[in-house]
Design a protein around this motif. Structure first.
Motif, PDB file in Angstrom:
ATOM      1  N   VAL A   1       9.889 219.720  -6.900  1.00 14.33           N
ATOM      2  CA  VAL A   1       9.274 220.773  -7.333  1.00 14.33           C
ATOM      3  C   VAL A   1       8.600 220.900  -9.006  1.00 14.33           C
ATOM      4  CG1 VAL A   1       9.294 223.465  -7.534  1.00 14.33           C
ATOM      5  CG2 VAL A   1      10.118 222.064  -5.186  1.00 14.33           C
ATOM      6  N   GLU A   2       9.821 220.172  -9.372  1.00 17.27           N
ATOM      7  CA  GLU A   2       9.387 220.916 -10.916  1.00 17.27           C
ATOM      8  C   GLU A   2       8.562 219.287 -11.375  1.00 17.27           C
ATOM      9  OE1 GLU A   2      13.042 218.478 -13.775  1.00 17.27           O
ATOM     10  OE2 GLU A   2      13.470 220.287 -11.794  1.00 17.27           O
ATOM     11  N   ASP A   3       8.553 218.342 -10.881  1.00 22.46           N
ATOM     12  CA  ASP A   3       7.970 217.647 -11.495  1.00 22.46           C
ATOM     13  C   ASP A   3       6.343 217.563 -10.696  1.00 22.46           C
ATOM     14  OD1 ASP A   3       9.377 215.480 -12.670  1.00 22.46           O
ATOM     15  OD2 ASP A   3       9.784 214.221 -10.753  1.00 22.46           O
ATOM     16  N   THR A   4       6.003 217.727 -10.374  1.00 21.70           N
ATOM     17  CA  THR A   4       4.437 218.230  -9.533  1.00 21.70           C
ATOM     18  C   THR A   4       4.197 219.095  -8.960  1.00 21.70           C
ATOM     19  OG1 THR A   4       5.430 218.211  -6.911  1.00 21.70           O
ATOM     20  CG2 THR A   4       5.134 215.527  -7.841  1.00 21.70           C
ATOM     21  N   GLY A   5       5.133 220.389  -9.044  1.00 25.10           N
ATOM     22  CA  GLY A   5       4.835 222.298  -8.341  1.00 25.10           C
ATOM     23  C   GLY A   5       4.460 222.506  -7.277  1.00 25.10           C
ATOM     24  N   VAL A   6       4.367 221.176  -6.978  1.00 24.33           N
ATOM     25  CA  VAL A   6       4.499 221.316  -5.146  1.00 24.33           C
ATOM     26  C   VAL A   6       5.179 221.800  -4.130  1.00 24.33           C
ATOM     27  CG1 VAL A   6       3.190 220.101  -3.108  1.00 24.33           C
ATOM     28  CG2 VAL A   6       2.455 219.617  -5.190  1.00 24.33           C
ATOM     29  N   ARG A   7       5.373 222.944  -3.734  1.00 22.70           N
ATOM     30  CA  ARG A   7       7.017 223.097  -3.063  1.00 22.70           C
ATOM     31  C   ARG A   7       7.175 222.379  -1.709  1.00 22.70           C
ATOM     32  NH1 ARG A   7       8.549 227.296  -5.301  1.00 22.70           N
ATOM     33  NH2 ARG A   7       8.112 229.382  -5.737  1.00 22.70           N
ATOM     34  N   ASN A   8       6.489 221.639  -0.820  1.00 25.30           N
ATOM     35  CA  ASN A   8       7.441 221.415   0.139  1.00 25.30           C
ATOM     36  C   ASN A   8       6.644 219.219  -0.169  1.00 25.30           C
ATOM     37  OD1 ASN A   8       6.312 219.354   2.116  1.00 25.30           O
ATOM     38  ND2 ASN A   8       5.322 220.049   3.897  1.00 25.30           N
ATOM     39  N   SER A   9       8.544 219.067  -0.249  1.00 27.70           N
ATOM     40  CA  SER A   9       8.553 217.408  -0.658  1.00 27.70           C
ATOM     41  C   SER A   9       7.852 217.000   0.010  1.00 27.70           C
ATOM     42  CB  SER A   9       9.721 217.379  -0.268  1.00 27.70           C
ATOM     43  OG  SER A   9      10.822 218.284  -1.250  1.00 27.70           O
ATOM     44  N   VAL A  10       7.521 216.415   1.427  1.00 31.18           N
ATOM     45  CA  VAL A  10       6.797 215.545   1.344  1.00 31.18           C
ATOM     46  C   VAL A  10       5.077 215.985   1.226  1.00 31.18           C
ATOM     47  CG1 VAL A  10       5.645 214.794   4.256  1.00 31.18           C
ATOM     48  CG2 VAL A  10       7.682 215.816   3.792  1.00 31.18           C
ATOM     49  N   THR A  11       4.739 216.705   0.860  1.00 27.97           N
ATOM     50  CA  THR A  11       3.033 216.490  -0.031  1.00 27.97           C
ATOM     51  C   THR A  11       3.373 215.792  -1.196  1.00 27.97           C
ATOM     52  OG1 THR A  11       2.653 218.909   1.760  1.00 27.97           O
ATOM     53  CG2 THR A  11       1.000 218.281  -0.428  1.00 27.97           C
ATOM     54  N   ALA A  12       4.498 216.281  -1.859  1.00 26.79           N
ATOM     55  CA  ALA A  12       4.036 215.870  -3.429  1.00 26.79           C
ATOM     56  C   ALA A  12       4.711 214.553  -3.249  1.00 26.79           C
ATOM     57  CB  ALA A  12       5.975 216.768  -3.817  1.00 26.79           C
ATOM     58  N   ILE A  13       5.741 213.892  -2.297  1.00 31.08           N
ATOM     59  CA  ILE A  13       5.354 212.460  -1.995  1.00 31.08           C
ATOM     60  C   ILE A  13       4.049 211.671  -1.526  1.00 31.08           C
ATOM     61  CG2 ILE A  13       6.335 210.827  -0.935  1.00 31.08           C
ATOM     62  CD1 ILE A  13       9.044 212.365  -0.647  1.00 31.08           C
ATOM     63  N   LEU A  14       3.551 212.401  -0.760  1.00 29.12           N
ATOM     64  CA  LEU A  14       2.354 211.789  -0.399  1.00 29.12           C
ATOM     65  C   LEU A  14       1.610 211.548  -1.417  1.00 29.12           C
ATOM     66  CD1 LEU A  14       2.176 211.942   3.597  1.00 29.12           C
ATOM     67  CD2 LEU A  14       2.650 210.468   2.375  1.00 29.12           C
ATOM     68  N   ALA A  15       1.015 213.515  -1.984  1.00 27.79           N
ATOM     69  CA  ALA A  15      -0.092 213.213  -2.943  1.00 27.79           C
ATOM     70  C   ALA A  15       0.610 212.341  -4.398  1.00 27.79           C
ATOM     71  CB  ALA A  15      -0.379 214.714  -2.568  1.00 27.79           C
ATOM     72  N   SER A  16       1.717 213.244  -4.827  1.00 29.40           N
ATOM     73  CA  SER A  16       1.806 211.817  -6.684  1.00 29.40           C
ATOM     74  C   SER A  16       3.048 211.119  -6.575  1.00 29.40           C
ATOM     75  CB  SER A  16       3.049 213.911  -6.582  1.00 29.40           C
ATOM     76  OG  SER A  16       3.028 213.350  -8.560  1.00 29.40           O
TER      77      SER A  16
END
Length: 185
Positions: free
Chosen positions: A132-147
């Motif tokens: 969340v702090e690295d990407t600003g995305v609340r969903n971990s799966v979306t953060a991993i795939l998108a960032s």
């Protein structure tokens, strides 16, 4: 127990399809069997919880590759001309040795889903705590795939996009060629 049955069944389908591909001489049938092989592979990827890889395998392996091979078949004969004059003992030996080396290399791999695997001990906790702090995305799966895996995902999307454009160019070029021939008559 059900998971093991599904895994063994899909592996048996893969092996049966591979043997059928080797035995066939009709190239149309071989192309269709390759497409079925890709769909079975995609099914195995789904069982292993790799939905992104399964989607790519289904789209590229079973979809676009089949269309490209069928387009190539239009330019060739549909039967293999003659059977090979020699036995393929050396290639079979090379494949057997390579397969044995690959199986030997898997002995150090942790079991599937093992909680003590290095990826579970180091990478997973970092992603959960810092996504969340690295990407600003609340969903971990979306953060991993998108960032975190952005370049990998971009590469997959680029491959699918390029293959789609190639198919459209092949189909479009073929239709244009037919229209020109009709006009010339």
């Amino acid at each position: 127990m059900t998971d093991i049955f599904i895994d063994i069944t899909l592996l048996a389908f893969l092996a049966t399809t591979a043997v059928a591909i080797i035995k066939m001489r009709n190239l149309f049938v071989v192309i269709m069997l390759f497409s079925i092989f890709s769909l079975h592979s995609a099914g195995l990827f789904v069982v292993m919880d790799a939905a992104d890889v399964a989607f790519t395998e289904a789209a590229v392996g079973a979809g676009i590759s089949t269309v490209l091979m069928l387009a190539a078949l239009l330019l060739t004969k549909d039967q293999e001309e003659k059977r090979p004059a020699h036995k393929a003992r050396l290639p079979l030996l090379v494949v057997a040795i390579t397969g044995a080396a690959l199986v030997y290399g898997t002995y150090d791999i942790p079991s599937f889903g093992d909680a003590d695997a290095p990826a579970q001990q180091h990478v997973k906790p970092y992603y959960i705590e810092h996504s969340v702090e690295d990407t600003g995305v609340r969903n971990s799966v979306t953060a991993i795939l998108a960032s975190y895996r952005g370049y990998d995902t971009l590469g997959e999307v680029t491959v699918i996009f390029t293959a789609g454009i190639g198919v459209m160019l092949l189909i479009g070029g073929r239709l244009t060629h037919r229209r020109r021939r009709k006009k010339d008559r």
